[in-house]
Write an enzyme that holds these catalytic residues in place. Structure first.
Site, PDB file in Angstrom:
ATOM      1  N   CYS A   1       4.342 -42.735 -47.836  1.00 20.69           N
ATOM      2  CA  CYS A   1       4.476 -42.191 -49.187  1.00 20.69           C
ATOM      3  C   CYS A   1       3.073 -42.076 -49.777  1.00 20.69           C
ATOM      4  O   CYS A   1       2.265 -42.994 -49.634  1.00 20.69           O
ATOM      5  CB  CYS A   1       5.327 -43.132 -50.038  1.00 20.69           C
ATOM      6  SG  CYS A   1       5.514 -42.586 -51.741  1.00 20.69           S
TER       7      CYS A   1
ATOM      8  N   HIS B   1      14.003 -39.305 -49.545  1.00 22.03           N
ATOM      9  CA  HIS B   1      12.810 -40.017 -50.010  1.00 22.03           C
ATOM     10  C   HIS B   1      12.335 -39.443 -51.353  1.00 22.03           C
ATOM     11  O   HIS B   1      12.086 -40.199 -52.307  1.00 22.03           O
ATOM     12  CB  HIS B   1      11.703 -39.901 -48.952  1.00 22.03           C
ATOM     13  CG  HIS B   1      10.389 -40.487 -49.349  1.00 22.03           C
ATOM     14  ND1 HIS B   1       9.802 -41.533 -48.676  1.00 22.03           N
ATOM     15  CD2 HIS B   1       9.533 -40.174 -50.359  1.00 22.03           C
ATOM     16  CE1 HIS B   1       8.652 -41.845 -49.279  1.00 22.03           C
ATOM     17  NE2 HIS B   1       8.457 -41.036 -50.290  1.00 22.03           N
ATOM     18  N   GLU B   2      12.212 -38.109 -51.434  1.00 21.54           N
ATOM     19  CA  GLU B   2      11.681 -37.489 -52.656  1.00 21.54           C
ATOM     20  C   GLU B   2      12.653 -37.646 -53.824  1.00 21.54           C
ATOM     21  O   GLU B   2      12.224 -37.901 -54.952  1.00 21.54           O
ATOM     22  CB  GLU B   2      11.347 -36.016 -52.420  1.00 21.54           C
ATOM     23  CG  GLU B   2      10.272 -35.753 -51.371  1.00 21.54           C
ATOM     24  CD  GLU B   2       8.979 -36.526 -51.577  1.00 21.54           C
ATOM     25  OE1 GLU B   2       8.653 -36.850 -52.735  1.00 21.54           O
ATOM     26  OE2 GLU B   2       8.310 -36.835 -50.579  1.00 21.54           O
TER      27      GLU B   2
END
Ligand code: NI
Length: 181
Positions: A100, A142-143
């Site tokens: 990330c 994830h986003e």
């Protein structure tokens, strides 16, 4: 170009629940340009608005080109998601290594749903939907987590599978060719 600085884990702004986008005017277009410039400048696989301090439900990912941070990943077309919703299509979970931009220099092994459908508005406010699996599904999960104040380490069941890219064994999936970012 307007490359913005990326907030790092520990900044409380990364933990907020972001607000829905209601205006699709110049302010949003300017935010999208900044996000695309910022993601390109650091070879990100994706970027969420909270990562540059914008409290809005906006995500971008993909570049249509191979990504040097994820050399084994499939190419994903450049995509903008406004107000995204994720539906799990198959409860099977796949564990793989993730990084990330807000947790620089590290990778962790994170379980994600293998197959999803996502629905979102585009830059003009038009709704669309897509199905995704594997890495594409992982990036979207994830986003979109960023929009709810969730960073990938908060999804990790086994903290022994978390480390610095330059210290992790070279055989670890996706880490071998990485340059430390
Ligand atoms: Ni992230």
């Amino acid at each position: 170009m307007a490359i913005q600085s990326i907030l790092k884990m520990g900044d409380p702004r990364l933990l907020r629940i972001s607000r829905p986008v209601t205006e699709f005017g110049e302010g949003l277009q300017s935010l999208l340009r900044d996000m695309l410039d910022t993601m390109a400048a650091v070879d990100g696989a994706g970027l969420a608005a909270p990562q540059i301090g914008e409290d809005l439900r906006v995500v971008i990912f993909g570049s249509g080109k191979p990504n040097p941070r994820y050399p084994n990943a499939p190419i994903i077309e450049q995509t903008v998601l406004i107000n995204p919703e994720v539906e799990v299509l198959d409860s099977s979970v796949e564990t793989d290594w993730e990084g990330c931009l807000s947790v620089p220099g590290m990778r962790g092994s994170v379980p994600r749903f293998q197959k999803i459908r996502y629905r979102a508005q585009d830059a003009n406010g038009l709704w669309f939907e897509r199905e995704a699996s594997g890495f594409h599904a992982r990036v979207v999960q994830h986003e979109c987590d960023h929009l709810d104040g969730i960073l990938y380490p908060m999804r990790m069941p086994d903290m022994s599978q978390w480390g610095f890219v330059d210290a992790l064994p070279k055989g670890v999936s996706g880490v071998a060719q990485l340059t430390g970012r």
